[in-house]
Write a protein that holds these residues in place. Structure first.
Motif, mmCIF file in Angstrom:
data_model
loop_
_atom_site.group_PDB
_atom_site.id
_atom_site.type_symbol
_atom_site.label_atom_id
_atom_site.label_comp_id
_atom_site.label_asym_id
_atom_site.label_seq_id
_atom_site.Cartn_x
_atom_site.Cartn_y
_atom_site.Cartn_z
ATOM 1 N N ARG A 160 1.001 -1.181 -0.009
ATOM 2 C CA ARG A 160 0.003 0.021 0.132
ATOM 3 C C ARG A 160 0.948 1.142 0.080
ATOM 4 N N LYS A 161 0.972 1.944 -1.036
ATOM 5 C CA LYS A 161 1.993 2.949 -1.274
ATOM 6 C C LYS A 161 1.505 3.974 -0.451
ATOM 7 N N PHE A 162 2.509 4.745 -0.116
ATOM 8 C CA PHE A 162 2.879 6.058 1.022
ATOM 9 C C PHE A 162 2.684 7.003 -0.189
ATOM 10 N N ALA A 163 1.878 7.917 -0.045
ATOM 11 C CA ALA A 163 1.783 9.170 -0.971
ATOM 12 C C ALA A 163 3.040 10.178 -0.861
ATOM 13 N N LYS A 164 3.707 10.333 -2.211
ATOM 14 C CA LYS A 164 4.788 11.110 -2.048
ATOM 15 C C LYS A 164 4.469 12.547 -1.817
ATOM 16 N N LYS A 165 3.447 13.077 -2.113
ATOM 17 C CA LYS A 165 3.056 14.423 -1.532
ATOM 18 C C LYS A 165 1.878 13.840 -0.609
ATOM 19 N N PRO A 166 1.930 14.552 0.764
ATOM 20 C CA PRO A 166 1.241 14.344 1.745
ATOM 21 C C PRO A 166 -0.278 14.770 1.409
ATOM 22 N N ILE A 167 -1.027 13.754 1.847
ATOM 23 C CA ILE A 167 -2.484 14.128 1.449
ATOM 24 C C ILE A 167 -2.966 15.223 2.550
ATOM 25 N N THR A 168 -3.592 16.161 2.012
ATOM 26 C CA THR A 168 -4.353 17.287 2.968
ATOM 27 C C THR A 168 -5.508 17.489 2.744
ATOM 28 N N THR A 169 -6.160 18.438 3.803
ATOM 29 C CA THR A 169 -7.543 18.459 3.847
ATOM 30 C C THR A 169 -8.031 19.241 2.571
ATOM 31 N N LYS A 170 -7.116 19.942 1.840
ATOM 32 C CA LYS A 170 -7.527 20.245 0.450
ATOM 33 C C LYS A 170 -7.939 19.327 -0.525
ATOM 34 N N ASN A 171 -6.913 18.258 -0.525
ATOM 35 C CA ASN A 171 -7.380 17.180 -1.288
ATOM 36 C C ASN A 171 -8.414 16.504 -0.936
ATOM 37 N N TYR A 172 -8.620 16.195 0.261
ATOM 38 C CA TYR A 172 -10.021 15.788 0.718
ATOM 39 C C TYR A 172 -11.247 16.325 0.342
ATOM 40 N N VAL A 173 -11.193 17.783 0.314
ATOM 41 C CA VAL A 173 -12.347 18.477 -0.178
ATOM 42 C C VAL A 173 -12.514 18.434 -1.705
ATOM 43 N N GLU A 174 -11.366 18.263 -2.421
ATOM 44 C CA GLU A 174 -11.190 18.320 -3.975
ATOM 45 C C GLU A 174 -11.863 16.938 -4.270
ATOM 46 N N TRP A 175 -11.577 16.000 -3.554
ATOM 47 C CA TRP A 175 -12.047 14.434 -4.126
ATOM 48 C C TRP A 175 -13.475 14.293 -3.660
ATOM 49 N N GLY A 176 -13.958 14.904 -2.632
ATOM 50 C CA GLY A 176 -15.530 14.639 -2.241
ATOM 51 C C GLY A 176 -15.191 13.653 -0.882
ATOM 52 N N THR A 177 -14.285 13.631 -0.486
ATOM 53 C CA THR A 177 -14.125 12.948 0.939
ATOM 54 C C THR A 177 -14.877 13.595 1.968
ATOM 55 N N LEU A 178 -14.757 14.837 2.114
ATOM 56 C CA LEU A 178 -15.105 15.632 3.303
ATOM 57 C C LEU A 178 -15.483 16.799 2.847
ATOM 58 N N THR A 179 -16.364 17.703 3.613
ATOM 59 C CA THR A 179 -16.495 19.091 3.231
ATOM 60 C C THR A 179 -15.562 19.939 4.178
ATOM 61 N N ASP A 180 -15.640 21.291 3.585
ATOM 62 C CA ASP A 180 -14.808 22.318 4.565
ATOM 63 C C ASP A 180 -15.739 22.301 6.027
ATOM 64 N N SER A 181 -16.779 22.208 6.196
ATOM 65 C CA SER A 181 -17.558 22.446 7.396
ATOM 66 C C SER A 181 -17.135 21.236 8.248
ATOM 67 N N MET A 182 -17.080 20.203 7.718
ATOM 68 C CA MET A 182 -16.800 18.833 8.494
ATOM 69 C C MET A 182 -15.380 18.760 9.072
ATOM 70 N N ILE A 183 -14.524 19.522 7.970
ATOM 71 C CA ILE A 183 -12.928 19.616 8.562
ATOM 72 C C ILE A 183 -13.047 20.422 9.632
ATOM 73 N N ASP A 184 -13.759 21.475 9.356
ATOM 74 C CA ASP A 184 -13.419 22.586 10.726
ATOM 75 C C ASP A 184 -13.818 22.120 11.683
ATOM 76 N N PHE A 185 -15.140 21.245 11.957
ATOM 77 C CA PHE A 185 -15.355 20.612 12.727
ATOM 78 C C PHE A 185 -14.365 19.550 13.524
ATOM 79 N N LEU A 186 -13.824 18.652 12.629
ATOM 80 C CA LEU A 186 -12.926 17.847 13.147
ATOM 81 C C LEU A 186 -11.762 18.540 13.798
#
Length: 725
Positions: free
Chosen positions: A456-482
């Motif tokens: 299971r490859k480790f991402a060369k570029k660390p995955i960020t909250t911005k990536n999660y929002v772009e991919w639809g994994t989370l929303t900005d509001s959910m990230i702010d809450f977390l």
């Protein structure tokens, strides 16, 4: 560049006269061959020496030609190519000493291709420093001339330059040595040839007076003094280089000829086709392919030449030593391939060198997949089935291993540096690569169809909250809450199935931990990459050959309590350590985090309960549930959906325990609404409208939480991009 020959001129060190040699060779070539000849200055450190040697003040340079946006035709040549009195053409690197050549490798191909239409021979002065731009020219050359002088330091530097060229996969037959400034006092050409292990193409006598006169007049002596001994030396070099179709033969080595093979053009095509046909019919194994036979032969020769095991051990993880071993091994492979299979097309030769090098020092055929950013997971089911995951979809890769033994050797290479072992007594192992990628390997007799390897490859570029929002994994509001939850010390459990992205999400959540806190991480194979400075990372250890000395997750969790941690992060709870983790969460280590395998928040509670029972403490179920309710604050459920995408499908608060039932309160959830035309799942994140009970606790501390976080109006849906883009 089919109708022309590029001859690159290099100096092992400054002061050997390579610019003078380049100019005079070009003029001698013109007179010998009666062809159109061009001299190009591409010395990265050029001060305009060729301008002085030729007595030319150029109006344009190679950079001007490379960046010209108009149409290049025969009529535009005079604008960029200066005409020398001898008849050769000339393209300058710079107009004068105040300028510096600044031409990227991507820009050199176009001007060379254009010029090759009008000049049969192109001599390129590359200087003494090989950058990517110079290497691009060398790759297209029919011959590379290394200029040296009969001095110890010059010969030594020439040897180094030759070694670097060979290590860069340049065939040794393309490299030629010319000795400049030969006199009675210097080292003999025969001694230089023996030192460099290379025949000398030619020797040029020293004539300081003639050289000085030529520089003063701006006319190289090959033109101004055609009868001199030194000029005759240049003519002899050109005759040796061009007679009998030598350059055409060298050019066929330097360039691919459309065939993929190692036994010669026609034979290899037939052999490969026959091998593929035989394999398709269930015939001999893949290693009967002539290409694999050659690779195995080179590998055997390499083992006889070098003690690779000792070399790898002595590097001890030192990057400088590893680089030196890499260069030394690549040079050895290059020399072996030229000995056992001379005349290979350049592209094929370079590819075989890379593959043998990967097998000698790396992970063999897996290296190409590990280098491909789009590949997120590699699954090897025996030597001839390598599956990969791209964008959430599994496909069968054309890459294979030559045998199960080859695959077994790669597995050994992964686990041995980590102090782990895999054998019949311990036929499976967890490990990691240098970049943090997670590895699991299983061998016979447990793996029936041959060794199995999962990376299971480790991402060369660390995955960020911005990536999660772009991919639809989370929303900005959910990230702010977390972020608020993590910063303020809630205990978090990330729940999900295999491959759902639990560890990656845990890594992102850990970035919210304040940098002032001491963090201790505990993992089976270290994957977490925390950016805070005050982090202690611990990793389990398997038992030794005697079956003793194992250090488990549970051992490390218990030990971490003595290390004065502010936060404890356990990569994954799989056994009795769950009870120790709950105890830590209940005894002042707020803000701790872990992951568990489960498909819903409610299942996560049951899973942790079961894991606690595995601790062997014989606790009543109610006591365990009270521990869970008191310790856990938040469960984040992440899921891998049927289209391969990953979503946080639920964020749930662990509220309390009523009777023997732990009460949960869902705060956010993902609601599926169907599929689009590409069979991608569409849906929305919704807020349940319930306000977590811990919000009041935060507000009593003076932490203001906007209520808009928990409204669907404030829950802006992300604009989804392709995952991993």
């Amino acid at each position: 560049m089919e109708n022309s020959h590029i001859i690159s001129i290099l100096g092992g060190k400054g002061g050997v006269g390579k610019s003078v040699v380049a100019a005079n060779l070009a003029i001698a070539c013109l007179k010998e061959t009666r062809s159109r000849v061009l001299l190009v200055d591409l010395d990265s450190e050029s001060c305009g020496d060729q301008n002085v040697i030729l007595g030319i003040r150029p109006q344009k340079t190679i950079s001007d030609l490379a960046t010209f946006t108009g149409q290049l035709t025969a009529q535009t040549i005079p604008a960029f190519v200066s005409k020398h009195v001898s008849g050769i053409g000339y393209v300058a690197a710079v107009k004068g000493p105040s300028e510096k050549l600044n031409l990227g490798a991507d820009y050199i191909d176009s001007p060379l291709r254009f010029l090759s239409q009008f000049f049969q021979y192109i001599f390129v002065d590359l200087g003494c420093t090989v950058t990517d731009t110079q290497m691009k020219v060398i790759e297209k050359s029919s011959a590379v001339v290394l200029v040296t002088t009969p001095e110890i330091l010059a010969v030594n530097q020439t040897m180094k330059m030759m070694g670097n060229l060979i290590a860069s996969t340049l065939p040794t037959d393309l490299i030629h040595v010319v000795i400049n400034k030969v006199s009675q006092l210097g080292i003999s050409p025969q001694a230089i040839s023996q030192t460099l292990k290379k025949p000398v193409l030619g020797a040029i006598v020293q004539d300081d007076n003639l050289n000085a006169m030529a520089l003063q007049s701006g006319t190289p002596f090959a033109h101004s003094s055609p009868q001199s001994m030194i000029t005759q030396n240049y003519h002899e070099i050109i005759r040796t280089l061009t007679n009998g179709g030598n350059l055409d033969k060298l050019k066929s080595i330097a360039r691919p000829i459309g065939m993929k093979g190692v036994t010669g053009p026609a034979e290899m095509t037939i052999a490969t086709t026959q091998a593929a046909s035989t394999m398709a019919k269930g015939g001999p194994p893949r290693r009967t392919n002539p290409r694999n036979i050659l690779k195995e032969q080179i590998h055997r020769e390499l083992i006889n030449t070098m003690n690779l095991k000792k070399g790898i051990t002595e590097t001890n993880g030192d990057p400088e030593k590893e680089k030196a071993l890499h260069i030394k091994t690549q040079q050895a492979i290059s020399q072996i391939i030229d000995r056992v299979q001379a005349g290979l097309p350049r592209d094929e030769r370079a590819q075989i060198i890379k593959e043998v090098l990967d097998e000698a020092l790396g992970l063999g055929p897996l290296e190409a997949l590990l280098a491909e950013d789009a590949v997120s997971e590699i699954m090897v089911n025996g030597s001839d089935k390598v599956f990969i995951e791209r964008g959430g979809k599994l496909t069968l890769s054309p890459i294979t291993f030559t045998s199960n033994l080859h695959l077994r050797n790669v597995i050994e290479r992964i686990v041995t540096p980590l102090g782990r072992r895999i054998d019949e007594k311990n036929p499976y192992v967890d490990a990691r690569l240098k970049d943090g990628s997670r590895v699991n390997a299983v061998i016979e007799p447990v793996a029936i169809d041959g060794p199995s390897l999962t990376i299971r490859k480790f991402a060369k570029k660390p995955i960020t909250t911005k990536n999660y929002v772009e991919w639809g994994t989370l929303t900005d509001s959910m990230i702010d809450f977390l972020r608020i939850c993590v910063e303020n010390g809630l205990n978090v459990v990330v729940s999900g199935g295999t491959g759902s992205g639990k560890t990656t999400l845990l890594n992102v959540l850990s970035s919210f931990i304040p940098s002032t806190e001491r963090i201790v991480t505990v993992e089976d194979a270290a994957e977490l990459q925390l950016k805070q400075e005050h982090v202690v990372r611990m990793e389990t250890r398997p038992a030794n050959m005697e079956g003793t000395g194992a250090i488990t997750i549970r051992d490390l969790v218990r030990n971490s309590l003595r290390m004065r941690p502010d936060r404890i992060i356990v990569g994954e709870c799989r056994g009795g350590e769950a009870l120790d983790m709950l105890s830590a969460m209940n005894t002042g280590h707020d803000g701790s985090m872990t992951t568990v395998h489960s498909n819903s928040p409610r299942e996560a509670i049951s899973r942790i309960e079961t894991l606690c029972l595995m601790a062997g403490m014989d606790l009543p179920v109610k006591a365990i549930r009270e521990q869970i309710a008191g310790a856990m604050d938040l469960i984040i459920q992440i899921s891998r959906l049927s289209d391969g995408s990953r979503r946080v499908t639920s964020i749930t608060e662990v509220v309390d325990i009523q009777g023997e039932t732990i009460t949960l309160q869902e705060v956010f959830k993902f609601k599926e609404e169907g599929f689009d035309k590409n069979r991608k799942i569409i849906g929305n994140f919704v807020s349940t409208g319930l306000i977590p009970t811990f919000i009041e606790r935060f507000e009593r501390k003076g932490i203001k939480i906007p209520r808009s976080l928990f409204s669907n109006e404030g829950l802006k849906q992300p604009q989804i991009k392709k995952e991993g883009a």
